[in-house]
Design an enzyme around this catalytic site. Sequence first.
Site, PDB file in Angstrom:
ATOM      1  N   ARG A  52      16.532  -0.519   3.641  1.00  0.00           N
ATOM      2  CA  ARG A  52      16.766   0.478   2.759  1.00  0.00           C
ATOM      3  C   ARG A  52      16.304   1.833   3.197  1.00  0.00           C
ATOM      4  O   ARG A  52      16.867   3.174   2.908  1.00  0.00           O
ATOM      5  CB  ARG A  52      16.204   0.095   1.331  1.00  0.00           C
ATOM      6  CG  ARG A  52      16.453   1.097   0.118  1.00  0.00           C
ATOM      7  CD  ARG A  52      16.501   0.562  -1.132  1.00  0.00           C
ATOM      8  NE  ARG A  52      15.620  -0.685  -1.428  1.00  0.00           N
ATOM      9  CZ  ARG A  52      14.269  -0.565  -1.661  1.00  0.00           C
ATOM     10  NH1 ARG A  52      13.626   0.441  -1.628  1.00  0.00           N
ATOM     11  NH2 ARG A  52      13.454  -1.571  -1.831  1.00  0.00           N
ATOM     12  N   TYR A 104      32.941  20.832  -8.275  1.00  0.00           N
ATOM     13  CA  TYR A 104      33.118  19.625  -8.283  1.00  0.00           C
ATOM     14  C   TYR A 104      32.889  19.222  -9.695  1.00  0.00           C
ATOM     15  O   TYR A 104      31.881  19.056  -9.945  1.00  0.00           O
ATOM     16  CB  TYR A 104      32.653  18.669  -7.152  1.00  0.00           C
ATOM     17  CG  TYR A 104      33.051  17.244  -7.495  1.00  0.00           C
ATOM     18  CD1 TYR A 104      34.396  16.887  -7.444  1.00  0.00           C
ATOM     19  CD2 TYR A 104      31.873  16.296  -7.605  1.00  0.00           C
ATOM     20  CE1 TYR A 104      34.793  15.402  -7.799  1.00  0.00           C
ATOM     21  CE2 TYR A 104      32.319  15.216  -7.761  1.00  0.00           C
ATOM     22  CZ  TYR A 104      33.680  14.497  -7.749  1.00  0.00           C
ATOM     23  OH  TYR A 104      34.029  13.287  -7.975  1.00  0.00           O
ATOM     24  N   ASP A 177      27.083  22.901  -1.155  1.00  0.00           N
ATOM     25  CA  ASP A 177      28.386  21.806  -1.090  1.00  0.00           C
ATOM     26  C   ASP A 177      29.312  22.284  -0.130  1.00  0.00           C
ATOM     27  O   ASP A 177      30.115  23.237  -0.642  1.00  0.00           O
ATOM     28  CB  ASP A 177      28.719  21.411  -2.424  1.00  0.00           C
ATOM     29  CG  ASP A 177      29.791  20.160  -2.220  1.00  0.00           C
ATOM     30  OD1 ASP A 177      30.397  19.756  -1.144  1.00  0.00           O
ATOM     31  OD2 ASP A 177      29.883  19.496  -3.414  1.00  0.00           O
ATOM     32  N   LYS A 202      35.297  12.562   2.350  1.00  0.00           N
ATOM     33  CA  LYS A 202      36.284  13.538   2.610  1.00  0.00           C
ATOM     34  C   LYS A 202      36.528  13.631   4.134  1.00  0.00           C
ATOM     35  O   LYS A 202      36.926  13.036   4.911  1.00  0.00           O
ATOM     36  CB  LYS A 202      36.030  14.862   1.878  1.00  0.00           C
ATOM     37  CG  LYS A 202      35.748  14.646   0.290  1.00  0.00           C
ATOM     38  CD  LYS A 202      36.448  13.732  -0.469  1.00  0.00           C
ATOM     39  CE  LYS A 202      35.966  13.496  -2.011  1.00  0.00           C
ATOM     40  NZ  LYS A 202      36.460  12.646  -2.647  1.00  0.00           N
TER      41      LYS A 202
HETATM   42  C1  PLP Z   1      33.464  18.920  -3.177  1.00  0.00           C
HETATM   43  C2  PLP Z   1      33.046  17.829  -3.524  1.00  0.00           C
HETATM   44  N1  PLP Z   1      31.508  17.475  -3.780  1.00  0.00           N
HETATM   45  C3  PLP Z   1      31.178  16.220  -4.003  1.00  0.00           C
HETATM   46  C4  PLP Z   1      32.091  15.166  -4.181  1.00  0.00           C
HETATM   47  C5  PLP Z   1      31.455  13.802  -4.659  1.00  0.00           C
HETATM   48  O1  PLP Z   1      31.780  13.047  -3.632  1.00  0.00           O
HETATM   49  P1  PLP Z   1      31.902  11.450  -3.730  1.00  0.00           P
HETATM   50  O2  PLP Z   1      33.184  11.029  -4.311  1.00  0.00           O
HETATM   51  O3  PLP Z   1      31.612  10.791  -2.201  1.00  0.00           O
HETATM   52  O4  PLP Z   1      30.695  11.002  -4.438  1.00  0.00           O
HETATM   53  C6  PLP Z   1      33.442  15.447  -4.164  1.00  0.00           C
HETATM   54  C7  PLP Z   1      34.400  14.397  -4.371  1.00  0.00           C
HETATM   55  O5  PLP Z   1      35.612  14.588  -4.716  1.00  0.00           O
HETATM   56  C8  PLP Z   1      33.989  16.810  -3.755  1.00  0.00           C
HETATM   57  O6  PLP Z   1      35.127  16.913  -3.499  1.00  0.00           O
END
Ligand code: PLP
Length: 385
Positions: A52, A104, A177, A202
């Site tokens: 873990r 997001y 992000d 992504k």
């Molecule tokens: C810009 C962005 N940040 C975070 C996330 C969250 O990622 P996850 O779907 O892997 O949890 C996404 C998902 O679409 C995203 O587009």
Amino acid sequence: MKPEDVKPASIAAQALGWIDDQSKAIVAPLHTSTTYIRDPDNQYRTGRTYARDHNPSFDQPEAVLTALERGHASLLFSSGMAAATAVFQALTPGDHVVAPKVMYWSLRNWLMNFATHWGLRVEFIDMGNAAEVERAVRPGATKLVWIESPANPLWTITDIAHAAEVAHRAGAIVAVDSTIASPVLSQPLTLGADIVMHAATKYLNGHSDVVAGTLTTREDSALWQRIRSIRAQLGGIAGPFEAWLLTRGMRTLFVRVRAACASAQSMAEHFAQHPRIEKVLYPGLPDFPGHAIAKRQMHGGFGGMLSICVRGSGSRSGEQAAIATAANVRLWKRATSLGGVESLVEHRASVEGAGTPAPSNLLRLSVGIEDTGDLIADLEQALEQ
Ligand SMILES: Cc1ncc(COP(=O)(O)O)c(C=O)c1O
């Protein structure tokens, strides 16, 4: 050639050139073991006790990402959401956080409905407006400025260097992000950010077959150690196979992102003049607000994500026209997510629901690596129907 002269694209292609010690294989083995042997004298000299926290499958993808982001260390999580929420969970109830209105949506929902419940004071602002950042950050009270740039689904650009300067002056840290930019186009840590986050689901993985997330830190800190403990204790870790696939995906990161950027730029320019389209949102267009900042902090392209606002006609609203366009694509895939090799189209307001900043006639496009002419032709015929 000195190791420090190796370019990021070469680092990614060779996944840092790691060779397996035992077999001399140039592709790392998959470690499925959940536990590791203790020495007879009761020590754990390998530093690994339980999977873990100490999974060897994480070593290579974390090291590759740390090199690409020019950071100190990285942590691999089970999803982008697990990575992002670990940063907020490392704060203390009562802390003031500044976050973007455009971001997001699932993380925005979590911040509004869970983080505030838990005691964080989250203030949502227009992160594309430097004056608002200066107004919102409170010396001594603000502990974190969360940035997403470009930000879903309007692709708002935040001046990361400016936000970092404002945050640091107030005693806060900055986390970015950077999922949409990817380390190919932008390295937020070199602009002053403290932590960079990716939904590795992504672009980093790039093949729509892994859910994972990452954090990379500029330096070791008490906050980073708390984040590390949160991952180990809550267990939001990626599986070994996902970690292995992610390393494989990152080997082609540069060619994929460069191809997607070139295609997205051509498409944005093409559809900006289209009679059935009201507006194209893409940081690579000279009249896009934030274009000048994007040009400064993104290198080699403006990303593979763009949005188009479809014009209504006759009795048909823009929303109906947008949904009909998505219904009529043949090559594009009608699906959520982004950053894969296949192009995806999505009516974003339908996904995000109430409170979305997406206009009702907006289609979000994730441009893949197919032939650009094919992608344009397919969208053209869908718009015509
Ligand atoms: C810009 C962005 N940040 C975070 C996330 C969250 O990622 P996850 O779907 O892997 O949890 C996404 C998902 O679409 C995203 O587009």
